[in-house]
Design an enzyme around this catalytic site. Structure first.
Site, PDB file in Angstrom:
ATOM      1  N   THR A 174     -18.407  10.211 -47.858  1.00 32.80           N
ATOM      2  CA  THR A 174     -17.589   9.531 -46.845  1.00 32.80           C
ATOM      3  C   THR A 174     -16.170   9.328 -47.335  1.00 32.80           C
ATOM      4  O   THR A 174     -15.224   9.323 -46.549  1.00 32.80           O
ATOM      5  CB  THR A 174     -18.237   8.172 -46.505  1.00 32.80           C
ATOM      6  OG1 THR A 174     -19.483   8.441 -45.867  1.00 32.80           O
ATOM      7  CG2 THR A 174     -17.380   7.328 -45.600  1.00 32.80           C
TER       8      THR A 174
ATOM      9  N   SER B 140     -23.788  13.502 -49.397  1.00 34.59           N
ATOM     10  CA  SER B 140     -24.672  13.387 -50.576  1.00 34.59           C
ATOM     11  C   SER B 140     -26.152  13.313 -50.234  1.00 34.59           C
ATOM     12  O   SER B 140     -26.991  13.519 -51.108  1.00 34.59           O
ATOM     13  CB  SER B 140     -24.259  12.208 -51.466  1.00 34.59           C
ATOM     14  OG  SER B 140     -24.685  10.977 -50.946  1.00 34.59           O
TER      15      SER B 140
ATOM     16  N   THR C 117     -21.945   7.777 -50.984  1.00 33.88           N
ATOM     17  CA  THR C 117     -22.666   6.578 -51.426  1.00 33.88           C
ATOM     18  C   THR C 117     -24.188   6.741 -51.369  1.00 33.88           C
ATOM     19  O   THR C 117     -24.906   6.052 -52.085  1.00 33.88           O
ATOM     20  CB  THR C 117     -22.315   5.356 -50.542  1.00 33.88           C
ATOM     21  OG1 THR C 117     -22.687   5.628 -49.190  1.00 33.88           O
ATOM     22  CG2 THR C 117     -20.851   5.000 -50.627  1.00 33.88           C
ATOM     23  N   ASP C 118     -24.660   7.660 -50.508  1.00 32.23           N
ATOM     24  CA  ASP C 118     -26.096   7.648 -50.198  1.00 32.23           C
ATOM     25  C   ASP C 118     -27.003   7.987 -51.384  1.00 32.23           C
ATOM     26  O   ASP C 118     -28.121   7.470 -51.476  1.00 32.23           O
ATOM     27  CB  ASP C 118     -26.391   8.578 -49.010  1.00 32.23           C
ATOM     28  CG  ASP C 118     -25.975   7.926 -47.691  1.00 32.23           C
ATOM     29  OD1 ASP C 118     -25.796   6.693 -47.667  1.00 32.23           O
ATOM     30  OD2 ASP C 118     -25.822   8.649 -46.690  1.00 32.23           O
TER      31      ASP C 118
HETATM   32  C1  SIN Z   1     -22.649  10.514 -48.308  1.00 34.99           C
HETATM   33  O1  SIN Z   1     -23.402   9.871 -49.040  1.00 34.99           O
HETATM   34  O2  SIN Z   1     -22.168  11.601 -48.633  1.00 34.99           O
HETATM   35  C2  SIN Z   1     -22.313   9.996 -46.947  1.00 34.99           C
HETATM   36  C3  SIN Z   1     -22.342   8.541 -46.844  1.00 34.99           C
HETATM   37  C4  SIN Z   1     -21.332   7.845 -47.706  1.00 34.99           C
HETATM   38  O3  SIN Z   1     -20.650   8.404 -48.559  1.00 34.99           O
HETATM   39  O4  SIN Z   1     -21.205   6.611 -47.493  1.00 34.99           O
END
Ligand code: SIN
Length: 324
Positions: A13, A63, A96-97
């Site tokens: 993100t 991710s 973050t995921d």
């Molecule tokens: C991801 O994990 O690539 C998408 C979600 C995020 O980064 O918050």
């Protein structure tokens, strides 16, 4: 010559864009290159001082879709940069995921000597790059502050002013900017206006020497993840045992309470063990860990780990790879 700080881009993100800048949910992750993110970063130069900035795009991915090969690509680039005497630290921008999984994987596979004097700092964002109020720029500057503070060591995660260790960090919220938590361990440090305030100790003992060559050029051991719950059965375990796509090497079960498993699933797990599959139990509780260790888990039938389920899967996969 001035030392370098390297930013490696993995997507997420933090590199995402939304069609409508007010939309912090309906966006597409992994659209903007890490170099472009760095060019748009006010405040970074003050943190860098005389240091040189270098960047490289390793992946450009949401991710949730990360593959083991992406981890290997990142590991190889990190080993390359950390080995260079010109590089003082590496920051990784990441979704973050699965950030907690990547951080843990790196903390278990990067050679300890490469982390002994240089940190690897992963950072992220909960809002896309073109949000009206993006959190990525602040997190990247905080990550640089941690990377260059002079004392930071090990694999760290920086988000929303907190610094977490790879061992304890978990994503705990799907929307809040402060989406990560280290449970009972708490954050390692805080970043306040560019200053790093240490709360405990830098994670010195992470990064055990793992023979990385064992992960290169061959499929990684297949370790699947299961959840024990009311009404659970042995059906998934048996389906995995009979799946001919790739042999099953291990199962991690997120058990109820103190790592206990539904009796029907337990029977199937014992069958799997009899066929050579390694079984590891953890607790599905948000806090704490299995008390009493393996002896407490199904009368000592299964091994247990003091890790989250996703991290236990990585630990078991690496353990099996090292034995193969
Ligand atoms: C991801 O994990 O690539 C998408 C979600 C995020 O980064 O918050």
């Amino acid at each position: 010559m001035a030392k370098e700080i390297v930013f490696l881009g993995m997507g997420g993100t933090i590199a995402g864009t939304a069609q409508n800048a007010g939309d912090n949910v309906g966006y597409t992750a992994a659209q903007v290159g890490v170099r472009q993110l760095l060019l748009a970063l006010p405040g970074l130069q003050a943190v860098l001082g005389a240091r040189q900035l270098r960047s490289e795009q390793v992946c450009q991915i949401d991710s949730k879709d990360l593959a083991h090969s992406d981890w290997l690509a990142l590991l190889e680039r990190l080993m390359h940069y950390l080995s260079s005497p010109d590089v003082s630290a590496v920051v990784v921008t990441h979704g973050t995921d699965t950030l907690d999984e990547t951080a843990f994987f790196l903390s278990r596979t990067l050679p300890a000597h490469l982390l002994a004097h240089k940190p690897v700092v992963l950072t992220c964002a909960m809002r896309p790059a073109n949000s009206l109020a993006p959190d990525g720029p602040g997190n990247m500057v905080d990550a640089a502050s941690v990377a260059l503070c002079g004392t930071a060591r090990g694999v760290l995660v920086v988000c929303a002013g907190k610094v977490h260790s790879a061992a304890h960090v978990q994503k705990v919220h799907p929307y809040r900017l402060d989406a990560f938590d280290s449970g009972e361990a708490g954050p390692v440090a805080l970043v306040e206006e560019g200053r790093v305030r240490l709360l405990s100790c830098w994670p010195q003992r992470e990064g055990l020497a793992f023979p990385v060559a064992l992960l290169q050029g061959r499929p990684w051991p297949r370790v699947e993840l299961l959840l024990s719950h009311a009404g659970a059965s042995g059906a998934l375990v048996r389906a995995l045992l009979h799946d001919s796509a790739q042999p099953l090497h291990g199962l991690v079960v997120a058990g109820t309470g103190n790592g206990t498993v539904h009796k029907d699933m337990e029977a199937a797990l014992l069958e799997a063990m009899a066929q050579g599959v390694r079984v590891l139990c953890v607790s599905r509780c948000a806090y704490g860990q299995v008390v009493g260790g393996s002896a407490a888990v199904c009368s000592g039938a299964f091994a247990s780990a003091a890790l989250s389920a996703v991290k236990a899967r990585i630990a078991l996969m690496l353990e099996i790879a090292a034995e193969q």
